[in-house]
Design a protein around this motif. Structure first.
Motif, PDB file in Angstrom:
ATOM      1  N   PHE A 113       0.852  -1.178   0.000  1.00 30.35           N
ATOM      2  CA  PHE A 113       0.000   0.000   0.000  1.00 30.35           C
ATOM      3  C   PHE A 113       0.886   1.225   0.000  1.00 30.35           C
ATOM      4  CE2 PHE A 113      -2.574  -3.307   1.810  1.00 30.35           C
ATOM      5  CZ  PHE A 113      -3.815  -3.085   1.261  1.00 30.35           C
ATOM      6  N   ASP A 158       1.549   5.587   0.156  1.00 29.82           N
ATOM      7  CA  ASP A 158       1.112   6.708   0.981  1.00 29.82           C
ATOM      8  C   ASP A 158       0.232   7.632   0.160  1.00 29.82           C
ATOM      9  OD1 ASP A 158       2.654   5.549   2.813  1.00 29.82           O
ATOM     10  OD2 ASP A 158       4.074   7.201   3.058  1.00 29.82           O
ATOM     11  N   ARG A 175       4.212   2.799   9.164  1.00 24.45           N
ATOM     12  CA  ARG A 175       3.680   3.395   7.951  1.00 24.45           C
ATOM     13  C   ARG A 175       3.268   4.818   8.270  1.00 24.45           C
ATOM     14  NH1 ARG A 175       0.865  -1.102   4.413  1.00 24.45           N
ATOM     15  NH2 ARG A 175       1.652  -2.992   5.390  1.00 24.45           N
ATOM     16  N   ALA A 205      -1.257   6.285   4.895  1.00 30.38           N
ATOM     17  CA  ALA A 205      -1.269   4.898   4.427  1.00 30.38           C
ATOM     18  C   ALA A 205      -2.067   4.011   5.370  1.00 30.38           C
ATOM     19  CB  ALA A 205       0.159   4.384   4.298  1.00 30.38           C
ATOM     20  N   GLN A 257      -5.747   4.491   4.742  1.00 30.90           N
ATOM     21  CA  GLN A 257      -6.130   3.767   3.528  1.00 30.90           C
ATOM     22  C   GLN A 257      -6.240   2.268   3.801  1.00 30.90           C
ATOM     23  OE1 GLN A 257      -3.159   3.769   0.516  1.00 30.90           O
ATOM     24  NE2 GLN A 257      -4.516   3.021  -1.100  1.00 30.90           N
TER      25      GLN A 257
END
Length: 293
Positions: free
Chosen positions: A80, A82, A145, A149, A152
């Motif tokens: 994933f 940012d 992270r 991110a 999400q």
């Protein structure tokens, strides 16, 4: 702080830590291992500068769970970036606070199978944020992270769970309303109120009977079941809503000790089946925390 004082403060946090670990791992044994590992970390750490011990321990047990999940799984996580959260699938607004509450309320034993299909980081982010209201920046530090991110990640996990959840499981809020009406009528000794919320053909059955039919029928019909329920109205102060078999039901908890439960089946916003549960093994799957006040 001496070791005895530290141990006492840890024991105060143990129920919360075990709840966090169980919802991440789906296993009571593994949850206990994660909690014990967090105690070992605490007993060997310098906590003089720790201002929020509960938050510190939540972080520690979350990291323990993340390690256990990654060890358990054989597939790798999808990367994933940012970036901002993806557009909601199917028009469902996953950023809606009501959707978050709905998901948090629906996470009980019946949905552990769905959550188990999430990647470890997704699972941790979803559980910490949507169930335990941990801020994204704290979760981001655990996952290493960025907060964007992590947001999400949580949105994607939430969509996957909601899309895989049967509608009968998602409609927890409606079930809760029905159960609250039933419980209020029971506590007030309101026979007419019970009749209004019970299906005319409501079935009361013994959930501990090992019959293929799902339990021995004890009585049928709203008037008979309602009159029987009223005989327990004085003890209704010990009854509280809980997730039972993935739906909203009732738990009997005198002085905080779970001694029985009522599994409920709903039909057109009325209670159609009441299943009495007293078997200790089945009671282990009654989720009290998910519908706490």
């Amino acid at each position: 702080m001496d070791e005895a004082g530290l141990a006492a403060r840890f024991e105060e946090q143990r129920p919360h830590l075990r709840a966090v670990a169980y919802r991440m791992l789906g296993s009571h044994a593994e949850a206990d291992d994660a909690v014990q590992n967090s105690w070992l970390r605490l007993s060997g750490a310098d906590t003089a500068e720790v201002g929020n011990l509960a938050g510190w321990l939540t972080t520690v047990v979350s990291r323990e769970c993340l390690k256990m999940l990654r060890t358990r799984r054989t597939r790798r996580e999808e990367p994933f970036g940012d970036t901002e959260a993806e557009p909601p699938a199917g028009g469902h607004d996953v950023s809606d606070p009501e959707a978050e509450v709905l998901l948090a309320d629906s996470v009980g034993p019946a949905l552990m199978v769905v959550i188990d299909n999430l990647a470890p980081a997704e699972r941790l982010a979803l559980v910490l944020h949507d169930i335990f209201a941990v801020p994204f920046d704290e979760i981001a530090a655990i996952l290493e992270r960025s907060p964007a991110a992590t947001r999400q990640l949580t949105s994607r996990a939430r969509r996957r769970v909601l899309s895989a959840t049967p509608s009968t499981q998602v409609d927890i809020n409606r079930q809760r309303q029905v159960v609250q009406v039933f419980l209020a009528a029971l506590r007030e000794g309101d026979f007419d109120g019970l009749l209004a919320i019970l299906d005319p053909d409501v079935l009361l059955r013994d959930g501990n009977a090992e019959l293929l039919s799902g339990g021995a029928a004890l009585m049928r019909g709203s008037r008979a079941v309602g009159a029987h329920a009223l005989t327990f109205s004085r003890g209704a102060r010990f009854v509280r809503p809980a997730l039972v078999n993935g739906a909203v039901g009732l738990a009997i908890v005198p002085e905080g000790h779970l001694i029985g439960a009522l599994g409920l089946t709903f039909k057109h916003d009325k209670i159609a089946v009441i299943e009495m549960i007293a078997d200790p093994e089945r009671l282990r799957h009654v989720d009290l925390a998910a519908l706490g006040p």
